[in-house]
Design an enzyme around this catalytic site. Sequence first.
Site, PDB file in Angstrom:
ATOM      1  N   CYS A 239     -13.262   3.236   8.550  1.00  0.00           N
ATOM      2  CA  CYS A 239     -13.224   1.769   8.458  1.00  0.00           C
ATOM      3  C   CYS A 239     -13.057   1.357   6.997  1.00  0.00           C
ATOM      4  O   CYS A 239     -13.538   2.059   6.097  1.00  0.00           O
ATOM      5  CB  CYS A 239     -14.460   1.124   9.070  1.00  0.00           C
ATOM      6  SG  CYS A 239     -15.996   1.437   8.180  1.00  0.00           S
TER       7      CYS A 239
ATOM      8  N   CYS B  97     -16.170   0.924   4.944  1.00  0.00           N
ATOM      9  CA  CYS B  97     -16.857   2.203   4.725  1.00  0.00           C
ATOM     10  C   CYS B  97     -16.393   2.815   3.414  1.00  0.00           C
ATOM     11  O   CYS B  97     -17.156   3.496   2.717  1.00  0.00           O
ATOM     12  CB  CYS B  97     -16.561   3.179   5.852  1.00  0.00           C
ATOM     13  SG  CYS B  97     -17.022   2.579   7.483  1.00  0.00           S
TER      14      CYS B  97
ATOM     15  N   ASP C 153      18.329   0.919 -22.520  1.00  0.00           N
ATOM     16  CA  ASP C 153      18.883   1.775 -23.561  1.00  0.00           C
ATOM     17  C   ASP C 153      20.338   2.042 -23.158  1.00  0.00           C
ATOM     18  O   ASP C 153      20.678   1.972 -21.974  1.00  0.00           O
ATOM     19  CB  ASP C 153      18.093   3.085 -23.630  1.00  0.00           C
ATOM     20  CG  ASP C 153      18.691   4.060 -24.621  1.00  0.00           C
ATOM     21  OD1 ASP C 153      19.000   3.635 -25.746  1.00  0.00           O
ATOM     22  OD2 ASP C 153      18.876   5.224 -24.257  1.00  0.00           O
TER      23      ASP C 153
END
Length: 776
Positions: free
Chosen positions: A89, A92, A472
């Site tokens: 869960c 949890c 670049d």
Amino acid sequence: METRRLDIPVVLPDYYEDCERCLERLKNALLELDGVADVDIDPQHSSISLTFDTNIISVDRIEERARQLGIEIAEKYAHESLPLDGLDCPDCAIKLEKAVERMGGVLWSSVNYATSVLSVEYEQETVDHQAIVGRIRDMGYDVAEVRPIGAAQAAAPKPAWLNRRAITTAISGTFLAAGLIASVAGAGEVITNLLYAVSIISGGFYAARAGILSLRAFSMDTNLLITIAVIGAIYLGEWVEGAAVIFLFSLGSALEAYTVDRARNSIRGLIELSPTEASVLRESGEERVKVEDVKVGETVVIRPGEKVPLDGVVTSGSSSVDESAITGESVPREKSAGSVVYAGTINQRGSLEVRVTRLVGDDTLSRIIHLVEEAQAQKAPSQQFSERFGRIYTPLVVGLAFILGSYALIRGNSDLFRQSLVLLVVACPCALVISTPVAIVAAIGNAARNGVLVKGGAYLENLSRVTAVAFDKTGTLTTGKLEVTDVIAYEGSDDEVLRIAASIETRSEHPLAEAVLRKASEKHLELLSLVYFEAIPGLGARGIIDGKVCHIGNQRLLEQKEIAIPDAEVVSKLRTEGKTLMFVVCEDKVIGIIAASDTVRESSREAIMSLRRFGIRKTIMLTGDNSTTARAVADRLGIDDVEAELLPEDKVNRIRDLVARHKHVAMIGDGINDAPALAAASVGIAMGGAGTHAALETADVALMADDLSMLPYGIKLSRASLRTIKQNIAFSVLVVITLVVMTLAGWLNLTAGIIGHEGSALLVIANGMRLLRLRA
């Protein structure tokens, strides 16, 4: 924002003790890391003290950057990512995170429910691995077995019907249905209640166990609150409602676990690409061995249709290799002697012999998988809102439920007591807690499968907000490989001019010489005999061919020898196009001009056009090349601005200016030479991550292929992710408020409450899972 102050013991090189500028550069380099707020360096006591945001950056990342800067880290701290078993869960996860964090010696811990991984950093002198595993087991969870990638295939997920929660849910549903049928059939109350009791016990076993463990840890989670609610229903004599609640909760949890497992396994396809065995050429002949037994320098044989077992360099044979799993490119790449191949890619048609360059676990595929799993386990900034909301909302609603329940018991009001039980059921905002991590995990897994490596949820969110992109030039917008584009002859033919130039360049090591020789080889020109060669630094080269003194060089060579340029208009035109010119001279007379340029990548223009369609308002080129060449490339690609002739530190300053003006700026480079500029940007993106581990380490995002085609997809995915997260959070908050209001109004019973609670979580997960299907 969760800040932490930490002292890291280091071994500083001697020159740091006497060089204030060196210390300042080191400090600034560390401050450029996202999430680092303050840095103090004490060379006398060999320590670096930092203040940093634990939600954005980990100690591991800070130490990694320090090592890149040449600082040796004393082994005081340990960092682990532990895959968890039984995490069922969302709240949890928060409970376990706090339980581990309260342990003495633990500096930081983070549990990501969507990946089921605990990341922890701790002092080795105070706490160890076994103590942390012990705390995890005390909380009712376990640490899953970790198998090295390539050493053995990752275990396939169990079928849904073998999942322990699915089995108990099925039993619970069966007895609930039996109880309902018995009730309709007119069976006695004792029989029906007995059937409902079996449904409650079977469906609620894991929830009750987790709830008891929560009590031991002095915390509340959904399992505990549902268990209390069901006990309350039994107290009221509502066995059928208690059985329905526990069955629906168990069913919802099983479905959540199943769907979230799909997101967790989003990179399983990559893991399964890694073969477990290789054919190795040894003194006794060809042997079939486990990949972990292959040593660097050994030669492996890869037949058509086989997967490349380890990174290496082709020594014999030619073939095409499918690298889509690594780079995202669908077209197979041609490979021959000298070509680099990566573990997990698929040999198509020819047989190859490959000299191994990296061991299993250190190869590119393993590194990608490790970084993706690490990125998926990190918390995104938007997740902090969800957790803060839960920390306030849950205690508030639970407190209200207990006050209502206590009042109802005192007054003997069963309706009010029932309302308090419903409040307990809706007290944990599981949908809100899972709203962000499931979207982040799905998005990062999808990106990895398509050749875009995102280093964490924070970078995914930052990428979605980018409004300006700096590039670049060399190696990013261009291939970084010079090619001859024009040969203009003033005496003889074009081939004759090229033949003389190539004959001189056979002794040169200059990149322009390589381009000339490649062009002569393509045209199958027979070179002339060179009896004398001399390099003229900064000007060109001189040689004697057929008794004639010939030169190849730049305009300064002509000026030094006072030789007139034959066609100034043509020279000016070629230079405007950004090309480098080489003048071919024989007996002090220009006989031809050869022009070369860095080839623009085919994908660059289309990528920049796509970025504009995605709302990127500004594109800028930052390059150390000359302004004429840079402007020519920018005009060809449709780039807005050009900053040329920049040193690495100049690029950093330009990026900082761009961030000040546009706020959210991405910088794209090769990940090595551009590392300082990448670090200064809101998001640093490295090209060609498959070719270098440095690119994987230094950037926030890495494009695994050597082109920009996946950059628009990365931005598209990041924006879809942020949009999904916002949808999930808004929906979850709306559901939470609606459930509480309806409960207080007396419009919800326990069954409806659990349907709203579990249903909203499943909808949020399903919405996040859509990101797995987003295509490039």
